[in-house]
Design an enzyme around this catalytic site. Structure first.
Site, PDB file in Angstrom:
ATOM      1  N   ASP A   1     114.465  68.412  29.388  1.00 58.99           N
ATOM      2  CA  ASP A   1     114.348  67.547  28.207  1.00 58.99           C
ATOM      3  C   ASP A   1     113.732  66.177  28.523  1.00 58.99           C
ATOM      4  OD1 ASP A   1     116.604  69.397  28.234  1.00 58.99           O
ATOM      5  OD2 ASP A   1     117.074  68.666  26.231  1.00 58.99           O
TER       6      ASP A   1
ATOM      7  N   HIS B   1     121.116  67.757  29.896  1.00 56.73           N
ATOM      8  CA  HIS B   1     120.412  66.680  30.596  1.00 56.73           C
ATOM      9  C   HIS B   1     120.858  66.494  32.045  1.00 56.73           C
ATOM     10  CE1 HIS B   1     119.134  64.466  26.626  1.00 56.73           C
ATOM     11  NE2 HIS B   1     118.934  65.777  26.585  1.00 56.73           N
TER      12      HIS B   1
ATOM     13  N   HIS C   1     119.325  70.987  27.438  1.00 61.24           N
ATOM     14  CA  HIS C   1     120.204  70.338  26.457  1.00 61.24           C
ATOM     15  C   HIS C   1     121.242  69.402  27.067  1.00 61.24           C
ATOM     16  CE1 HIS C   1     122.381  69.556  22.760  1.00 61.24           C
ATOM     17  NE2 HIS C   1     123.490  70.011  23.290  1.00 61.24           N
TER      18      HIS C   1
ATOM     19  N   HIS D   1     117.326  69.513  18.125  1.00 63.11           N
ATOM     20  CA  HIS D   1     116.718  68.363  17.448  1.00 63.11           C
ATOM     21  C   HIS D   1     115.273  68.651  17.043  1.00 63.11           C
ATOM     22  CE1 HIS D   1     120.123  65.768  18.169  1.00 63.11           C
ATOM     23  NE2 HIS D   1     120.071  65.978  19.464  1.00 63.11           N
TER      24      HIS D   1
ATOM     25  N   GLU E   1     112.231  68.084  23.172  1.00 63.69           N
ATOM     26  CA  GLU E   1     112.995  67.890  21.931  1.00 63.69           C
ATOM     27  C   GLU E   1     113.659  66.522  21.803  1.00 63.69           C
ATOM     28  OE1 GLU E   1     116.501  69.341  20.647  1.00 63.69           O
ATOM     29  OE2 GLU E   1     117.547  68.464  22.323  1.00 63.69           O
ATOM     30  N   ASN E   2     113.691  65.733  22.873  1.00 64.19           N
ATOM     31  CA  ASN E   2     114.234  64.376  22.801  1.00 64.19           C
ATOM     32  C   ASN E   2     113.185  63.316  23.110  1.00 64.19           C
ATOM     33  OD1 ASN E   2     117.049  65.825  24.331  1.00 64.19           O
ATOM     34  ND2 ASN E   2     117.098  65.005  22.262  1.00 64.19           N
TER      35      ASN E   2
ATOM     36  N   HIS F   1     118.610  76.720  25.114  1.00 65.60           N
ATOM     37  CA  HIS F   1     119.046  75.361  24.814  1.00 65.60           C
ATOM     38  C   HIS F   1     120.479  75.403  24.306  1.00 65.60           C
ATOM     39  CE1 HIS F   1     117.742  71.196  24.137  1.00 65.60           C
ATOM     40  NE2 HIS F   1     118.513  71.201  23.055  1.00 65.60           N
TER      41      HIS F   1
END
Length: 271
Positions: A8, A180, A178, A68, A39-40, A153
């Protein structure tokens, strides 16, 4: 073939880290295909089109998403025309975009990339196991696909490990995103599928999973939100996993962790 997966991307720090380091990694280690979870990437939630373009320009062949996926409103307008932007395959029918796609890499390798979202401690979605299995059945490893990568994820490492065993011998790599936090369990399963429970993030680890510490700490101490989560902007660590596959079968022969830059102990993918 050699394939790199980066976890991510979180905020400006993660984007800058990818832009600064990924081109050199591709050149140094001769990666044939690169997947980045984005996604982040935009302000810590979602992915705007300009930031998607930046990640692609740095060398990503495919960008995956997660829970997200649609936090940035413009994703709804551009995801349908971007074949290399992949959102979870087990989102409800009618969700814009695609959950899997067969993409040709820089050396002609055909890689099936699948994104799925877990169900443990996550918002309700359809069964990820059956959705992923159907995508692989339609494009088998060693036939239509030279490699298959599943970005799963989810919160629970147990769910990711279960997916790895479920797909052992049918995918090149099953990797979690997801949480991290990079895990140390990278390995090759009995039938040749590489598994890593979480790739980690590309972001500033002098933080709480990529977020400036004050607001998360406040919420843990008081249970009351006093502000928004703000992505930390120190030097990023690029975290992920690299694999090398058998050209005949598409199964994995080597799997190596990747941690470059920032405050974490370094792990270079020395093949």
């Amino acid at each position: 073939m050699r394939l790199l997966f980066l976890g991510d991307v979180v905020g400006r720090s993660g984007r800058d880290g990818v832009s600064d380091r990924l081109p050199g990694l591709i050149e140094r280690y001769r990666f044939d295909f690169v997947i980045v979870n984005g996604e982040n990437a935009s302000h810590g939630k979602g992915l705007t089109e300009p930031h998607f373009t930046d990640i692609k320009a740095a060398g990503a062949d495919v960008v995956t998403l997660g829970d997200h996926a649609f936090d940035q409103r413009d994703t709804l307008s551009y995801i349908a025309r971007e074949p290399t932007l992949i959102r979870p395959i087990n989102f409800p029918p009618g969700t814009p975009g695609r959950g899997a796609n067969l993409i040709e890499g820089r050396n002609g390798h055909r890689v099936l990339v699948i994104n799925a979202q877990g169900r443990v401690f996550m918002h309700p979605v359809d069964d990820p196991f059956r959705a992923v299995e159907a995508a692989i059945a339609a494009c088998p490893l060693g036939e239509q696909a030279d490699a298959i990568v599943v970005d799963f994820h989810t919160e629970a490492t147990s769910e990711i490990q279960a997916m790895g065993h479920f797909l052992d011998g049918r995918a090149s790599l099953v990797v979690g995103t997801h949480t991290h936090i990079p895990t140390a369990d990278h390995r090759i399963l009995k039938h040749g599928t590489a598994l890593m429970a979480d790739a980690g993030m590309c972001g500033d680890f002098d933080s709480v999973i990529g977020v400036e510490t004050d607001e998360p700490l406040n919420r843990f101490l008081t249970g009351i939100a006093q502000g928004r989560f703000t992505p930390a902007e120190g030097e990023a660590t690029l975290c992920g996993v690299a694999i090398e596959t058998d050209p005949k079968t598409g199964l994995t022969t080597r799997v190596l962790p990747v941690r470059i830059g920032g405050v974490l102990a370094q792990a270079l993918p020395e093949f």
